[in-house]
Design an enzyme around this catalytic site. Structure first.
Site: not given
Ligand code: DGL
Length: 330
Positions: A66, A176
């Protein structure tokens, strides 16, 4: 592996391609989704709670699959007795390799953008970065709008990214992990730019930390066949695009594909693998073939803090593998 939802599955999928049957626990913290709308204190507390869960699971390493946790929470965590990896450093390494003009466009969540972590890390390599927050991309991924021709996705991409790389960036860092599922659509938006995928890059670092020995591999790692009906087909066929060898000829996956030899030791994960915007990306051997999802994923366990059934549907569709999900609370 930890993410707020389906974003980290792109990392898991890649990891299990290289270590089929690896004993992984994937946590989808959908009760807290979206991370990108939360502040640093909240995210750090949540990350600590998740790490306590992984400790109880006796994890030997944790990947924040993430970008938001990697950019916002990871720098504030107390030290652990197991390694905790993030996606930011490997993605920045890859962007530094990929850019020739020294300009990178970073697409990330609002929280990541506000933290300034990506531009800071890129600036340390002499690279100029512009950031754009794309808050609508995450809900689109969670609800299956990932196909490049999906009208809602097309409209959202056009509105969120009206100008493309107009300031001359030759590299777009997808900061992201959810955005990995949108690579085909984003490739259209940024023709000619190198797309750096944080989820895929982080897998290099994880592979270095995971021994290749049998102790990480579930014995007899083949799942019993499941009925056709267990395999949702509601989602468009985007899974092929998360693997470079099946993507539409484009070099979307960064400075190369991980293999035992090229991996950086985990402790060196923040060191640049090549000089900033000087070196060409290396050509690396093709990804090992582990096509059978039953063999790839059967060492994995999926847990979810929110609607486990909804996450199971989304994950099964994206991974092309019928995933069973248990509920947990943090
Ligand atoms: N997939 C996550 C990231 O890489 C989180 C996205 C989210 O929940 O806003 O930032």
């Amino acid at each position: 592996l930890l993410d707020s939802g389906v974003g980290g599955l792109a990392a898991l999928s890649r990891l299990c391609r290289y270590r089929p049957g690896a004993a992984c626990v994937y946590m989808a913290d959908t009760a807290f989704l979206p991370y990108g709308a939360k502040d640093a204190v909240t995210l750090t507390k949540r990350a600590e709670a998740a790490l306590a869960f992984f400790r109880r699971e006796k994890a030997s390493a944790v990947l924040f699959a993430c970008g938001t946790l990697s950019a916002v929470a990871l720098p504030h965590l107390s030290p652990r007795d197991f390694p905790v990896f993030g996606v930011l450093a490997p993605a920045v390494d890859a962007a530094a390799c990929a850019t020739e003009c020294g300009r990178v466009l970073v697409l990330a969540t609002e929280a990541s953008v506000a933290s300034g972590s990506y531009p800071r890390a890129l600036a340390a390599r002499g690279i100029r970065a512009r950031q754009i927050a794309c808050p609508l991309f995450v809900p689109l991924c969670e609800s299956g709008h990932t196909a490049p021709d999906d009208p809602l996705l097309r409209e959202t991409v056009a509105q969120t990214l009206p100008q493309g790389c107009e300031d001359g960036a030759d590299t777009v860092l997808l900061g992201c992990t959810h955005y990995t599922w949108l690579v085909p659509a984003l490739q259209r938006r940024f023709p000619g730019a190198a797309l750096i995928d944080a989820a895929g890059e982080a897998v290099r670092v994880c592979l270095a930390a995971l021994p290749e020995t049998a102790e990480n591999i579930s014995p007899g790692a083949v799942c019993p066949p499941l009925p056709e009906a267990a395999f949702p087909t509601a989602y468009p066929d985007t899974a092929a695009h998360i693997f470079p060898e099946t993507a539409s000829g484009a070099e979307i996956f960064s400075a190369g594909q991980p293999s035992g030899k090229e991996l950086l030791p985990a402790t060196q994960a923040t060191q640049p693998p090549c000089a900033p915007h000087a070196a060409k990306r290396p050509t690396l051997p093709p990804t090992p073939e582990t096509e059978d999802p039953a063999r790839r994923f059967c060492g994995c366990r999926f847990v979810c803090t929110g609607d486990a059934a909804a996450f199971a549907r989304a994950a099964s569709s994206l991974l092309k593998f019928p995933v069973r999900v248990s509920s947990v609370s943090l």
